[in-house]
Design a protein around this motif. Structure first.
Motif, PDB file in Angstrom:
ATOM      1  N   THR A  25      30.031  32.545  45.820  1.00  0.00           N
ATOM      2  CA  THR A  25      29.160  32.686  46.993  1.00  0.00           C
ATOM      3  C   THR A  25      29.108  31.384  47.772  1.00  0.00           C
ATOM      4  O   THR A  25      29.173  31.371  49.008  1.00  0.00           O
ATOM      5  CB  THR A  25      27.740  33.104  46.559  1.00  0.00           C
ATOM      6  OG1 THR A  25      27.821  34.344  45.875  1.00  0.00           O
ATOM      7  CG2 THR A  25      26.818  33.245  47.750  1.00  0.00           C
ATOM      8  N   GLN A  28      32.283  31.025  49.647  1.00  0.00           N
ATOM      9  CA  GLN A  28      32.315  31.895  50.823  1.00  0.00           C
ATOM     10  C   GLN A  28      31.443  31.326  51.938  1.00  0.00           C
ATOM     11  O   GLN A  28      31.820  31.364  53.115  1.00  0.00           O
ATOM     12  CB  GLN A  28      31.838  33.299  50.454  1.00  0.00           C
ATOM     13  CG  GLN A  28      31.908  34.260  51.606  1.00  0.00           C
ATOM     14  CD  GLN A  28      31.232  35.578  51.317  1.00  0.00           C
ATOM     15  OE1 GLN A  28      30.680  35.783  50.253  1.00  0.00           O
ATOM     16  NE2 GLN A  28      31.258  36.473  52.283  1.00  0.00           N
ATOM     17  N   ASP A  29      30.286  30.791  51.575  1.00  0.00           N
ATOM     18  CA  ASP A  29      29.382  30.224  52.590  1.00  0.00           C
ATOM     19  C   ASP A  29      30.006  29.023  53.298  1.00  0.00           C
ATOM     20  O   ASP A  29      29.767  28.810  54.489  1.00  0.00           O
ATOM     21  CB  ASP A  29      28.052  29.812  51.961  1.00  0.00           C
ATOM     22  CG  ASP A  29      27.202  31.014  51.578  1.00  0.00           C
ATOM     23  OD1 ASP A  29      27.486  32.124  52.082  1.00  0.00           O
ATOM     24  OD2 ASP A  29      26.273  30.839  50.765  1.00  0.00           O
ATOM     25  N   GLY A  31      33.172  28.704  53.775  1.00  0.00           N
ATOM     26  CA  GLY A  31      34.361  29.142  54.496  1.00  0.00           C
ATOM     27  C   GLY A  31      35.661  28.942  53.754  1.00  0.00           C
ATOM     28  O   GLY A  31      36.729  29.105  54.337  1.00  0.00           O
ATOM     29  N   ILE A  33      36.728  30.749  51.114  1.00  0.00           N
ATOM     30  CA  ILE A  33      37.299  32.079  50.894  1.00  0.00           C
ATOM     31  C   ILE A  33      36.644  33.063  51.853  1.00  0.00           C
ATOM     32  O   ILE A  33      35.514  32.867  52.282  1.00  0.00           O
ATOM     33  CB  ILE A  33      37.115  32.555  49.429  1.00  0.00           C
ATOM     34  CG1 ILE A  33      35.639  32.657  49.057  1.00  0.00           C
ATOM     35  CG2 ILE A  33      37.873  31.686  48.462  1.00  0.00           C
ATOM     36  CD1 ILE A  33      35.382  33.272  47.688  1.00  0.00           C
ATOM     37  N   SER A  34      37.378  34.116  52.169  1.00  0.00           N
ATOM     38  CA  SER A  34      36.847  35.118  53.100  1.00  0.00           C
ATOM     39  C   SER A  34      35.976  36.123  52.344  1.00  0.00           C
ATOM     40  O   SER A  34      35.963  36.160  51.109  1.00  0.00           O
ATOM     41  CB  SER A  34      37.998  35.856  53.784  1.00  0.00           C
ATOM     42  OG  SER A  34      38.682  36.661  52.847  1.00  0.00           O
ATOM     43  N   GLU A  35      35.271  36.941  53.095  1.00  0.00           N
ATOM     44  CA  GLU A  35      34.408  37.954  52.479  1.00  0.00           C
ATOM     45  C   GLU A  35      35.236  38.979  51.719  1.00  0.00           C
ATOM     46  O   GLU A  35      34.845  39.450  50.656  1.00  0.00           O
ATOM     47  CB  GLU A  35      33.571  38.641  53.544  1.00  0.00           C
ATOM     48  CG  GLU A  35      32.582  39.620  52.951  1.00  0.00           C
ATOM     49  CD  GLU A  35      31.606  40.170  53.971  1.00  0.00           C
ATOM     50  OE1 GLU A  35      30.924  41.139  53.630  1.00  0.00           O
ATOM     51  OE2 GLU A  35      31.533  39.633  55.090  1.00  0.00           O
ATOM     52  N   LYS A  36      36.404  39.317  52.252  1.00  0.00           N
ATOM     53  CA  LYS A  36      37.277  40.284  51.584  1.00  0.00           C
ATOM     54  C   LYS A  36      37.753  39.739  50.238  1.00  0.00           C
ATOM     55  O   LYS A  36      37.766  40.465  49.239  1.00  0.00           O
ATOM     56  CB  LYS A  36      38.466  40.597  52.494  1.00  0.00           C
ATOM     57  CG  LYS A  36      39.154  41.868  52.170  1.00  0.00           C
ATOM     58  CD  LYS A  36      38.241  43.025  52.464  1.00  0.00           C
ATOM     59  CE  LYS A  36      39.018  44.296  52.599  1.00  0.00           C
ATOM     60  NZ  LYS A  36      38.152  45.456  52.693  1.00  0.00           N
ATOM     61  N   THR A  37      38.120  38.475  50.211  1.00  0.00           N
ATOM     62  CA  THR A  37      38.542  37.846  48.958  1.00  0.00           C
ATOM     63  C   THR A  37      37.396  37.840  47.962  1.00  0.00           C
ATOM     64  O   THR A  37      37.587  38.125  46.780  1.00  0.00           O
ATOM     65  CB  THR A  37      39.021  36.408  49.209  1.00  0.00           C
ATOM     66  OG1 THR A  37      40.067  36.429  50.187  1.00  0.00           O
ATOM     67  CG2 THR A  37      39.532  35.766  47.948  1.00  0.00           C
ATOM     68  N   GLN A  39      34.988  39.968  47.795  1.00  0.00           N
ATOM     69  CA  GLN A  39      34.814  41.332  47.296  1.00  0.00           C
ATOM     70  C   GLN A  39      35.825  41.655  46.202  1.00  0.00           C
ATOM     71  O   GLN A  39      35.473  42.267  45.192  1.00  0.00           O
ATOM     72  CB  GLN A  39      34.941  42.334  48.443  1.00  0.00           C
ATOM     73  CG  GLN A  39      33.786  42.299  49.412  1.00  0.00           C
ATOM     74  CD  GLN A  39      34.016  43.190  50.620  1.00  0.00           C
ATOM     75  OE1 GLN A  39      35.102  43.720  50.818  1.00  0.00           O
ATOM     76  NE2 GLN A  39      32.978  43.342  51.438  1.00  0.00           N
TER      77      GLN A  39
END
Length: 62
Positions: A25, A28-29, A31, A33-37, A39
């Motif tokens: 998390t 992701q915050d 930047g 990794i992407s949100e898709k990654t 998931q």
């Protein structure tokens, strides 16, 4: 493996999953990794936990 050992391992796995998901998390915050990654990683971690739980359930001696 006894039920007590399974409980201890389950708690350790839960703490490990929590640490992994909080780490990703954070990535992701920021930047990295992407949100898709994120998931895909979350799905992979969930599948791994289900498999580990199934293995531990079979190892419990009654």
């Amino acid at each position: 493996m006894s039920n007590k050992q399974r409980l201890i391992y389950s708690l350790l796995i839960a703490l490990g999953v929590l640490a992994i998901m909080l780490g990703f998390t954070r990535l992701q915050d920021t930047g990295v990794i992407s949100e898709k990654t994120f998931q895909y990683i979350a799905i992979a971690v969930a599948v791994l936990v289900v498999v580990l739980n199934g293995i531990m359930r079979r190892k419990v001696k009654r």
